[in-house]
Design a protein around this motif. Structure first.
Motif, PDB file in Angstrom:
ATOM      1  N   ARG A 154       6.191   9.171   4.861  1.00 36.66           N
ATOM      2  CA  ARG A 154       6.722   8.003   4.978  1.00 36.66           C
ATOM      3  C   ARG A 154       7.979   7.580   4.103  1.00 36.66           C
ATOM      4  O   ARG A 154       8.566   6.583   4.158  1.00 36.66           O
ATOM      5  CB  ARG A 154       5.634   7.087   4.355  1.00 36.66           C
ATOM      6  CG  ARG A 154       4.585   6.647   5.552  1.00 36.66           C
ATOM      7  CD  ARG A 154       5.278   6.090   6.825  1.00 36.66           C
ATOM      8  NE  ARG A 154       4.180   5.732   7.806  1.00 36.66           N
ATOM      9  CZ  ARG A 154       3.544   4.781   8.013  1.00 36.66           C
ATOM     10  NH1 ARG A 154       3.298   3.696   7.144  1.00 36.66           N
ATOM     11  NH2 ARG A 154       2.701   4.519   8.925  1.00 36.66           N
ATOM     12  N   ALA A 164       1.528   3.725   1.993  1.00 36.93           N
ATOM     13  CA  ALA A 164       2.191   4.161   3.075  1.00 36.93           C
ATOM     14  C   ALA A 164       3.618   3.387   3.377  1.00 36.93           C
ATOM     15  O   ALA A 164       4.496   3.916   4.220  1.00 36.93           O
ATOM     16  CB  ALA A 164       1.201   4.230   4.411  1.00 36.93           C
ATOM     17  N   THR A 165       3.347   2.010   3.056  1.00 34.73           N
ATOM     18  CA  THR A 165       4.900   1.479   3.262  1.00 34.73           C
ATOM     19  C   THR A 165       5.405   1.163   1.890  1.00 34.73           C
ATOM     20  O   THR A 165       6.441   0.580   1.905  1.00 34.73           O
ATOM     21  CB  THR A 165       4.315  -0.121   3.795  1.00 34.73           C
ATOM     22  OG1 THR A 165       3.323  -0.701   3.095  1.00 34.73           O
ATOM     23  CG2 THR A 165       3.809   0.053   5.443  1.00 34.73           C
ATOM     24  N   ASP A 199       1.596  -4.770   4.985  1.00 30.45           N
ATOM     25  CA  ASP A 199       0.659  -4.235   5.776  1.00 30.45           C
ATOM     26  C   ASP A 199      -0.100  -5.295   6.840  1.00 30.45           C
ATOM     27  O   ASP A 199      -0.342  -6.592   6.159  1.00 30.45           O
ATOM     28  CB  ASP A 199      -0.435  -3.645   4.970  1.00 30.45           C
ATOM     29  CG  ASP A 199      -1.652  -2.905   5.958  1.00 30.45           C
ATOM     30  OD1 ASP A 199      -1.639  -1.767   5.798  1.00 30.45           O
ATOM     31  OD2 ASP A 199      -2.582  -3.493   6.617  1.00 30.45           O
ATOM     32  N   SER A 200      -0.029  -5.217   7.922  1.00 29.94           N
ATOM     33  CA  SER A 200      -0.583  -6.172   8.954  1.00 29.94           C
ATOM     34  C   SER A 200      -1.847  -6.961   8.758  1.00 29.94           C
ATOM     35  O   SER A 200      -2.154  -7.882   9.201  1.00 29.94           O
ATOM     36  CB  SER A 200      -0.229  -5.636  10.443  1.00 29.94           C
ATOM     37  OG  SER A 200      -1.350  -4.696  10.465  1.00 29.94           O
ATOM     38  N   ARG A 227      -8.619  -1.183  15.075  1.00 28.86           N
ATOM     39  CA  ARG A 227      -7.341  -0.871  15.987  1.00 28.86           C
ATOM     40  C   ARG A 227      -8.132   0.468  16.820  1.00 28.86           C
ATOM     41  O   ARG A 227      -8.554   1.177  16.097  1.00 28.86           O
ATOM     42  CB  ARG A 227      -6.201  -0.339  15.441  1.00 28.86           C
ATOM     43  CG  ARG A 227      -5.605  -1.515  14.926  1.00 28.86           C
ATOM     44  CD  ARG A 227      -3.916  -1.263  14.446  1.00 28.86           C
ATOM     45  NE  ARG A 227      -3.414  -2.668  14.357  1.00 28.86           N
ATOM     46  CZ  ARG A 227      -2.650  -2.853  13.176  1.00 28.86           C
ATOM     47  NH1 ARG A 227      -2.239  -1.967  12.395  1.00 28.86           N
ATOM     48  NH2 ARG A 227      -2.209  -4.185  13.045  1.00 28.86           N
ATOM     49  N   HIS A 234      -3.825   4.563   1.678  1.00 25.64           N
ATOM     50  CA  HIS A 234      -3.847   5.063   2.877  1.00 25.64           C
ATOM     51  C   HIS A 234      -3.769   6.684   2.876  1.00 25.64           C
ATOM     52  O   HIS A 234      -4.290   7.463   3.616  1.00 25.64           O
ATOM     53  CB  HIS A 234      -2.572   4.491   3.495  1.00 25.64           C
ATOM     54  CG  HIS A 234      -2.488   3.303   4.114  1.00 25.64           C
ATOM     55  ND1 HIS A 234      -3.070   2.130   3.294  1.00 25.64           N
ATOM     56  CD2 HIS A 234      -2.518   2.870   5.427  1.00 25.64           C
ATOM     57  CE1 HIS A 234      -2.983   1.192   4.050  1.00 25.64           C
ATOM     58  NE2 HIS A 234      -2.564   1.655   5.658  1.00 25.64           N
ATOM     59  N   SER A 289       1.047  -2.687  13.585  1.00 28.71           N
ATOM     60  CA  SER A 289       1.301  -2.376  12.031  1.00 28.71           C
ATOM     61  C   SER A 289       2.631  -3.075  11.977  1.00 28.71           C
ATOM     62  O   SER A 289       3.410  -3.360  12.159  1.00 28.71           O
ATOM     63  CB  SER A 289       1.453  -0.785  11.884  1.00 28.71           C
ATOM     64  OG  SER A 289       2.215  -0.704  10.762  1.00 28.71           O
ATOM     65  N   SER A 290       2.688  -3.320  10.300  1.00 21.66           N
ATOM     66  CA  SER A 290       3.745  -3.754   9.862  1.00 21.66           C
ATOM     67  C   SER A 290       4.826  -2.584   9.516  1.00 21.66           C
ATOM     68  O   SER A 290       5.995  -2.861   8.968  1.00 21.66           O
ATOM     69  CB  SER A 290       3.386  -4.680   8.619  1.00 21.66           C
ATOM     70  OG  SER A 290       3.100  -3.667   7.415  1.00 21.66           O
ATOM     71  N   ARG A 291       4.618  -1.263   9.607  1.00 22.41           N
ATOM     72  CA  ARG A 291       5.468  -0.454   9.391  1.00 22.41           C
ATOM     73  C   ARG A 291       6.876  -0.462   9.839  1.00 22.41           C
ATOM     74  O   ARG A 291       7.120  -0.385  10.789  1.00 22.41           O
ATOM     75  CB  ARG A 291       4.625   0.966   9.678  1.00 22.41           C
ATOM     76  CG  ARG A 291       4.835   1.351  11.123  1.00 22.41           C
ATOM     77  CD  ARG A 291       3.964   2.557  11.334  1.00 22.41           C
ATOM     78  NE  ARG A 291       2.709   2.383  11.262  1.00 22.41           N
ATOM     79  CZ  ARG A 291       1.678   2.954  11.947  1.00 22.41           C
ATOM     80  NH1 ARG A 291       1.808   3.550  12.751  1.00 22.41           N
ATOM     81  NH2 ARG A 291       0.361   2.580  11.723  1.00 22.41           N
ATOM     82  N   ARG A 335      -4.639   7.226  17.968  1.00 19.34           N
ATOM     83  CA  ARG A 335      -4.525   6.986  16.595  1.00 19.34           C
ATOM     84  C   ARG A 335      -5.315   7.705  15.582  1.00 19.34           C
ATOM     85  O   ARG A 335      -5.398   7.701  14.553  1.00 19.34           O
ATOM     86  CB  ARG A 335      -4.628   5.226  16.583  1.00 19.34           C
ATOM     87  CG  ARG A 335      -4.864   4.901  14.968  1.00 19.34           C
ATOM     88  CD  ARG A 335      -4.682   3.170  15.230  1.00 19.34           C
ATOM     89  NE  ARG A 335      -5.380   2.745  13.727  1.00 19.34           N
ATOM     90  CZ  ARG A 335      -4.505   2.131  12.825  1.00 19.34           C
ATOM     91  NH1 ARG A 335      -3.135   1.798  13.294  1.00 19.34           N
ATOM     92  NH2 ARG A 335      -5.266   1.617  11.776  1.00 19.34           N
ATOM     93  N   GLN A 392       0.928  -1.120  -0.006  1.00 17.34           N
ATOM     94  CA  GLN A 392      -0.019  -0.059  -0.002  1.00 17.34           C
ATOM     95  C   GLN A 392       1.057   1.276  -0.149  1.00 17.34           C
ATOM     96  O   GLN A 392       2.165   1.010   0.093  1.00 17.34           O
ATOM     97  CB  GLN A 392      -1.181  -0.038   1.352  1.00 17.34           C
ATOM     98  CG  GLN A 392      -0.235  -0.594   2.407  1.00 17.34           C
ATOM     99  CD  GLN A 392       0.091   0.488   3.373  1.00 17.34           C
ATOM    100  OE1 GLN A 392       0.366   1.656   3.086  1.00 17.34           O
ATOM    101  NE2 GLN A 392       0.151   0.209   4.766  1.00 17.34           N
TER     102      GLN A 392
HETATM  103  C1  MIC Z   1      -2.483   0.209  10.213  1.00 17.26           C
HETATM  104  O1  MIC Z   1      -3.569  -0.167  10.225  1.00 17.26           O
HETATM  105  O2  MIC Z   1      -1.847   0.658  11.216  1.00 17.26           O
HETATM  106  C2  MIC Z   1      -1.858   0.437   8.794  1.00 17.26           C
HETATM  107  C3  MIC Z   1      -1.623   1.717   8.645  1.00 17.26           C
HETATM  108  O3  MIC Z   1      -2.456  -0.257   7.864  1.00 17.26           O
HETATM  109  C4  MIC Z   1      -0.207  -0.466   8.966  1.00 17.26           C
HETATM  110  C5  MIC Z   1       0.488   0.075   7.899  1.00 17.26           C
HETATM  111  C6  MIC Z   1       1.151   1.156   7.952  1.00 17.26           C
HETATM  112  O4  MIC Z   1       1.757   1.698   9.003  1.00 17.26           O
HETATM  113  O5  MIC Z   1       1.248   1.734   6.745  1.00 17.26           O
HETATM  114  C7  MIC Z   1      -0.443  -1.772   9.112  1.00 17.26           C
HETATM  115  O6  MIC Z   1      -1.377  -2.236   9.592  1.00 17.26           O
HETATM  116  O7  MIC Z   1       0.618  -2.465   8.847  1.00 17.26           O
END
Ligand code: MIC
Ligand code: SF4
Length: 641
Positions: free
Chosen positions: A492, A37-38, A119-120, A379, A65, A532-534, A384, A35
């Motif tokens: 990002r 953002a990553t 993305d997580s 979440r 995103h 997140s996976s960021r 957030r 996506q």
């Molecule tokens: C989130 O839900 O926190 C995100 C934004 O989708 C993240 C990815 C990110 O930080 O860009 C996620 O879930 O990995």
């Protein structure tokens, strides 16, 4: 011995490793998703590998995103993502098409295949029997280049679903119940599989709500069998040809089992500020609310929004409530527009926003100060939403819509919820998916000024002496480490800028202190890095000179991101030793290089107190090599020399 669903897919994709829980397995990856953002970071890393074209069966780059575009930064990044995708063989989903997970489920996912995404919530596609996992951008870049994805072989959990959901109770309530049972760290190192007589009553979008929010368990992924329900969904998407049946063997062995009676479930809500702080809506009572947001990759399907429209039809949203709805995809929005449900929502006073993540990641629609916001998202971490003092509750679409009308927490009246059948044919129009250029095309990749070089670590040395530059508690999320939201997400691709905001939600002075002290070690509690996976949650600390994180335990994706960045993740052999370190203590890891190379433990001296603290390293051979080189990119570069 029989195999579970996930074990079957892993076995079919195993490149190296033993399928025994905890030991590293290397998997062949069929599909990837990114996506925006990553994604910029992932494609910059892919470019750094000098591979002309992706080697996966399918790779897709989604824009979902960063769609607020309050400056040039996001638009520049979108252009970069579009041109880099075109050049390197990646499909590109244009802004407006929808949220990556919803779209991948609708248009691309294939039962039995492997998918990793930066993305997580990538496990959403587990709803159609895919082994779908969230990963850091660099791991996705490696997979696009044909490399394996490495995970510790997970333990297997089975959740048996029996009975039938009552009207007004939905798939969201099932996953909230699972979160109540297992907690936000209960899934770490595990794959959650769903089975039981109730499966035939759950449609694919409902299953996908459950696998999506399985991310909040910390699980490696969640998965449903691929059965007739899956086949019907794929057929309705015009993709029946990709269907294959897949289920666990009768004698498959699970490490943990749970059973949930769907008939006994009531509407639930996750209370501020954790997805596992679950109470029943009845228990919460008639709490006054200020905002309701419906959408996100968890709950924005056609079926969800049809129920919402039916509840809203002919009524008006309570005067003290702002109701916002973001359909998950263009397909969903078009169908609602075609059948009139969109008009029912608009007439009731809903504010319709584009098919994107939006408020879920703090991209607009922040609630008022101290505001109570009900969201169908996954979440509710503190801050957030973009409002630090807001209280966010996670609920089902039915509860959200009914509460928006009442102005207080309310269970939906079962009498007004219609039975919405799965459409026999979804409306299909893939005109916002841009196909990549034919192999060998020489196209320009456009890079805006927002794209800055990302930090690289240095090879590990024998001794590391640094101060404890930050000490934090349990369940630190990646939103604490590297906040997102409309002000920061545009950066990002600019880690040096983002680093100035690293951990400021916990300690405003941290970035400045880290710079003044020349980096340091971070001390954390349990489940450090959940969410997140960021990989920015590793890259920003790296930018600030963090060399190691010493915690009680780590979340899976974040630990992998730390290792990829060359930051050493260490755990306390005795958790009480956490209390023997204070902010500012001088800490010495002597002989750390030798320990990383071939030991499972090491000692750290707290020179301020004189304490000697035993630490553990839980690393695969590959991870040891990555850390020794000072990160994965350094290792790849060294190997290519
Ligand atoms: C989130 O839900 O926190 C995100 C934004 O989708 C993240 C990815 C990110 O930080 O860009 C996620 O879930 O990995
Ligand atoms: Fe987007 Fe929210 Fe889903 Fe993350 S959780 S992918 S921000 S909708």
């Amino acid at each position: 011995m029989g195999l579970t669903i996930a074990q079957k897919i892993i076995k079919n994709h195993l490149i190296a490793g033993e399928m025994t829980a905890g030991s590293e397995v290397s998997l062949r990856i069929d599909q990837t998703l990114t996506q925006d953002a990553t994604g910029t970071m992932a494609y910059l890393q892919f470019e750094a590998m000098d591979i002309p074209r992706v080697k996966t069966e399918l790779s897709v780059s989604y824009i979902d995103h960063n769609t607020l575009q309050s400056g040039f930064e996001n638009a520049d990044d979108h252009k970069y993502l579009q041109t880099v995708a075109y050049t390197h063989g990646v499909y590109f989903s244009r802004p407006g098409n929808g949220i990556c997970h919803q779209l991948h489920l609708e248009r691309f996912g294939v039962p039995g295949k492997t998918l990793i995404g930066s993305d997580s919530h990538t496990p959403t596609c587990g709803g159609i029997g895919m082994l779908a996992m969230g990963a850091g951008g660099l791991d996705v870049a490696v997979a696009m280049g044909g490399g394996a994805y490495n995970i510790p072989m997970p333990k297997m959990v089975r959740i048996n679903l029996r009975g039938k959901l009552s009207k007004g109770v939905s798939a969201k309530d099932i996953i909230l119940e699972v979160l109540r049972l297992m907690t936000v760290k209960g899934g770490v190192g595990k794959i959650v599989e769903y089975s039981g007589e109730a499966l035939s009553t759950l449609t694919v979008p409902e299953r996908a709500t459950i696998t999506n929010m399985g991310a909040e368990l910390g699980a490696t992924t969640s998965i449903f069998p691929s059965d007739d329900v899956t086949r019907a969904f794929l057929a309705a998407q015009g993709r029946e040809d990709v269907w294959t049946p897949l289920c666990s063997d009768e004698d498959a062995v699970y490490d943990e089992e749970y059973s949930i009676d769907l008939s006994a479930l009531r509407p639930l809500a996750a209370c501020p500020h954790s997805p596992d702080a679950v109470k029943s809506v009845a228990e919460i009572g008639a709490l006054k609310i200020d905002q309701v947001c419906i959408g996100s990759c968890t709950n924005s399907s056609y079926l969800d929004l049809m129920k919402v429209a039916a509840i809203l039809k002919g009524k008006t949203v309570h005067p003290n409530v702002s109701l916002v709805i973001a359909p998950g995809s263009k397909q969903v929005l078009s169908m609602l527009a075609q059948n009139g449900a969109l008009a029912d929502m608009v007439n009731a006073g809903a504010r319709i926003i584009e098919c994107a993540c939006g408020p879920c990641i703090g991209m607009g629609q922040s609630p008022k100060s101290e505001g109570v916001s009900l969201r169908t998202f996954n979440r509710n971490f503190e801050g957030r939403s973009g409002t630090q003092s807001a209280k966010v509750y996670l609920v089902s679409p039915e509860t959200a819509a009914a509460s928006a009308l009442a102005g207080v927490f309310t269970e939906a009246d079962p009498a007004i919820i219609p039975d919405i059948a799965m459409p026999e044919h979804f409306y299909i129009n893939d005109n916002l998916i841009v196909a990549p250029a034919p192999d060998g095309t020489d196209a320009e990749i456009v890079r805006g000024p927002n794209i800055k070089p990302f930090p690289l670590n240095v090879p590990l040395t024998e001794n590391l002496s640094y101060k404890a530059v930050l000490k934090v508690g349990d369940n630190i999320t990646t939103d604490h480490i590297m906040p997102a939201g409309s002000k920061l997400l545009p950066y990002r691709s600019n880690v040096p800028y983002m680093a100035n905001f690293c951990f400021t939600r916990c300690d405003e002075q941290f970035p400045e202190r880290a710079k003044q002290w020349g980096g340091g070690f971070i001390i954390g509690g349990s489940n450090y890095g959940q969410g997140s996976s960021r990989e920015h949650a590793a890259l920003a600390p790296l930018q600030l000179g963090i060399r190691a994180v010493i915690a009680k335990s780590f979340a899976r994706i974040h630990k992998a991101n730390l290792i990829n960045s060359g930051i050493i993740p260490l755990t306390f052999a005795n958790e009480e030793d956490y209390d023997r370190i204070s902010l500012g203590d001088s800490l010495e890891l002597s002989g750390i290089l030798s320990s990383v190379k071939d030991n499972d433990s090491c000692t750290m001296t707290n020179s301020t107190t004189g304490d000697v603290i035993k630490l553990e390293l839980s690393l695969s051979e590959r991870e040891r090599a990555v850390l020794t080189h000072g990160g994965l990119i350094n290792m790849i570069k060294a190997m290519n020399k």
